[in-house]
Design a protein around this motif. Sequence first.
Motif: not given
Length: 260
Positions: A221-224, A41-47, A34-39
Amino acid sequence: MTEPLIELKGVSKSFGGNIILDEVDLTIYRGEALGVIGPSGTGKSTILRIIAGLTPSDGGEIYIQGEKRKGLIEDAADPIGIGMVFQQAALFDSLTVAENVGFLLHQHSKLSQQEIRQLVEEKLEMVGLPGICDRYPAQLSGGMRKRVSFARAIMSNPHNPKDNPEVLLYDEPTAGLDPIASTVIEDLVRQLQSVEGGCSTYVMVTHQDSTIRRTADRVVFLYKGKVQWQGHVTEIDTTDNPLVRQFFSASINGPIQAIG
């Protein structure tokens, strides 16, 4: 699909007044990449840190193999092992490679020094780094340090199989590497998914195009603070989602607000 190995339901997280994750749902199935992507500061590492049990969520529920997690990883052991590869490798500079890779076994097992050394050598062989046990992190290149951190993440205890990682969480493992070194790491991620003694399930957080395409099967894809799109990696170039199209075209024009 079968029951999720890991499931996040309505997970939220804020830092100060900044909402990082806003009621996010996420599922991870056994054997998937599973790839978690996005700009940025959108919380990827936090997840990743929430999945690993290193950071508490502000709301929502987390299930590990169907069992609801209560607290952090230090409060109660999960029913499966979860390993994490940090962005900066996070090796102890004062310890040798062997001591870094075998750190948890030295701290939490009754294995002899000789048994731990043998296991360390096996894991270093798996990541393509034989014969470097007695070196220190400062003597290694950036790519080598990343591979050492992989060896540490997949370290297993033959006397306590419950501790062996069933899921690996990769936080930007190719960040700061040149294209050739990145390819080596990307190939290694896939290799460890299929080899005995590796780990068949992983979550890859990255914003590098080649890493997304070469290491992920399904993409979120994570954003906001929200999941804005998800699909198979092959759908990246055919989706009409404006966020995904802008992200992969690197255009400054579109719904993603350019920062800096």
